[in-house]
Write a protein that holds these residues in place. Structure first.
Motif, PDB file in Angstrom:
ATOM      1  N   ASP A  91       0.840  -1.258  -0.158  1.00  0.00           N
ATOM      2  CA  ASP A  91       0.129  -0.099   0.071  1.00  0.00           C
ATOM      3  C   ASP A  91       0.856   1.168  -0.227  1.00  0.00           C
ATOM      4  O   ASP A  91       0.258   2.313  -0.141  1.00  0.00           O
ATOM      5  CB  ASP A  91      -0.981   0.098   1.398  1.00  0.00           C
ATOM      6  CG  ASP A  91      -1.997  -1.281   1.196  1.00  0.00           C
ATOM      7  OD1 ASP A  91      -2.415  -1.523   0.030  1.00  0.00           O
ATOM      8  OD2 ASP A  91      -2.271  -1.707   2.124  1.00  0.00           O
ATOM      9  N   ASN A  92       2.116   1.145   0.068  1.00  0.00           N
ATOM     10  CA  ASN A  92       2.949   2.307   0.059  1.00  0.00           C
ATOM     11  C   ASN A  92       3.203   2.870  -0.979  1.00  0.00           C
ATOM     12  O   ASN A  92       3.650   3.776  -1.224  1.00  0.00           O
ATOM     13  CB  ASN A  92       4.354   2.009   0.933  1.00  0.00           C
ATOM     14  CG  ASN A  92       4.266   1.676   2.378  1.00  0.00           C
ATOM     15  OD1 ASN A  92       3.247   2.135   2.839  1.00  0.00           O
ATOM     16  ND2 ASN A  92       4.962   0.777   2.906  1.00  0.00           N
ATOM     17  N   ILE A  93       3.004   2.032  -1.991  1.00  0.00           N
ATOM     18  CA  ILE A  93       3.511   2.290  -3.508  1.00  0.00           C
ATOM     19  C   ILE A  93       2.096   2.699  -4.369  1.00  0.00           C
ATOM     20  O   ILE A  93       1.230   1.693  -4.358  1.00  0.00           O
ATOM     21  CB  ILE A  93       4.176   1.257  -4.335  1.00  0.00           C
ATOM     22  CG1 ILE A  93       5.353   0.938  -3.640  1.00  0.00           C
ATOM     23  CG2 ILE A  93       4.492   1.561  -5.847  1.00  0.00           C
ATOM     24  CD1 ILE A  93       6.225  -0.297  -4.097  1.00  0.00           C
ATOM     25  N   SER A  94       1.876   3.751  -4.920  1.00  0.00           N
ATOM     26  CA  SER A  94       0.522   4.140  -5.369  1.00  0.00           C
ATOM     27  C   SER A  94       0.428   3.749  -6.951  1.00  0.00           C
ATOM     28  O   SER A  94      -0.434   3.454  -7.516  1.00  0.00           O
ATOM     29  CB  SER A  94       0.150   5.442  -4.929  1.00  0.00           C
ATOM     30  OG  SER A  94       1.092   6.525  -5.441  1.00  0.00           O
ATOM     31  N   ASP A  95       1.791   4.074  -7.395  1.00  0.00           N
ATOM     32  CA  ASP A  95       1.743   3.773  -9.086  1.00  0.00           C
ATOM     33  C   ASP A  95       1.848   2.271  -9.400  1.00  0.00           C
ATOM     34  O   ASP A  95       2.700   1.705  -9.093  1.00  0.00           O
ATOM     35  CB  ASP A  95       3.106   4.670  -9.407  1.00  0.00           C
ATOM     36  CG  ASP A  95       3.184   4.683 -11.143  1.00  0.00           C
ATOM     37  OD1 ASP A  95       2.353   4.365 -11.670  1.00  0.00           O
ATOM     38  OD2 ASP A  95       4.327   4.575 -11.550  1.00  0.00           O
ATOM     39  N   PRO A  96       0.848   1.854 -10.380  1.00  0.00           N
ATOM     40  CA  PRO A  96       0.729   0.418 -10.470  1.00  0.00           C
ATOM     41  C   PRO A  96       2.007   0.215 -11.386  1.00  0.00           C
ATOM     42  O   PRO A  96       2.384  -1.028 -11.076  1.00  0.00           O
ATOM     43  CB  PRO A  96      -0.593   0.505 -11.397  1.00  0.00           C
ATOM     44  CG  PRO A  96      -1.239   1.731 -11.281  1.00  0.00           C
ATOM     45  CD  PRO A  96      -0.262   2.720 -10.940  1.00  0.00           C
ATOM     46  N   SER A 131       8.691  -2.956  -8.731  1.00  0.00           N
ATOM     47  CA  SER A 131       9.133  -3.019  -7.474  1.00  0.00           C
ATOM     48  C   SER A 131       8.915  -4.331  -6.828  1.00  0.00           C
ATOM     49  O   SER A 131       9.798  -5.320  -6.358  1.00  0.00           O
ATOM     50  CB  SER A 131       8.552  -2.188  -6.415  1.00  0.00           C
ATOM     51  OG  SER A 131       8.824  -2.287  -5.276  1.00  0.00           O
ATOM     52  N   TYR A 132       7.560  -5.001  -7.173  1.00  0.00           N
ATOM     53  CA  TYR A 132       7.296  -6.467  -6.686  1.00  0.00           C
ATOM     54  C   TYR A 132       8.233  -7.419  -7.430  1.00  0.00           C
ATOM     55  O   TYR A 132       8.644  -8.394  -6.844  1.00  0.00           O
ATOM     56  CB  TYR A 132       5.732  -6.827  -7.069  1.00  0.00           C
ATOM     57  CG  TYR A 132       5.488  -8.242  -7.110  1.00  0.00           C
ATOM     58  CD1 TYR A 132       5.422  -8.802  -5.664  1.00  0.00           C
ATOM     59  CD2 TYR A 132       5.341  -9.216  -8.246  1.00  0.00           C
ATOM     60  CE1 TYR A 132       5.158  -9.933  -5.327  1.00  0.00           C
ATOM     61  CE2 TYR A 132       4.903 -10.569  -8.006  1.00  0.00           C
ATOM     62  CZ  TYR A 132       4.782 -10.625  -6.388  1.00  0.00           C
ATOM     63  OH  TYR A 132       4.635 -12.356  -6.366  1.00  0.00           O
TER      64      TYR A 132
END
Length: 92
Positions: free
Chosen positions: A23-28, A34-35
């Motif tokens: 939830d800390n990363i908003s840009d899909p 990052s994942y």
């Protein structure tokens, strides 16, 4: 009896439906990149920290008993989950 079998099958199918969320990363797009990076890092880290079974003559790891397989698999899964959680990912 048929109802119990259907109910058990549904629990098994739905119980395995989880994915990692941050939830800390908003840009899909950034979240996806990052994942991928975190997944690769944690997979390598898990391989380094958990050795699976005793070595055979070729130096490869080989499991001989089901309890060994379960124990090592559980240890590897726990190490991977801890790594992903430390990087901000939550399993939902």
């Amino acid at each position: 009896m048929k109802k119990y079998i259907i109910f058990a099958a549904l629990l098994i199918i739905l119980g395995g439906c989880t994915s990692w969320h941050n939830d800390n990363i908003s840009d899909p797009k950034l979240k996806k990149e990052s994942y991928k990076e975190d997944r690769e890092f944690c997979t390598k880290r898990t391989g380094q920290r958990t050795n699976v079974g005793p070595s055979n003559e070729n130096g490869q790891r080989e499991l001989t008993r089901n309890s060994d397989k379960f124990s090592d698999n559980r240890k590897a899964t726990s190490t991977y989950n801890d790594c992903m959680q430390s990087r901000g990912w939550v399993k939902k």
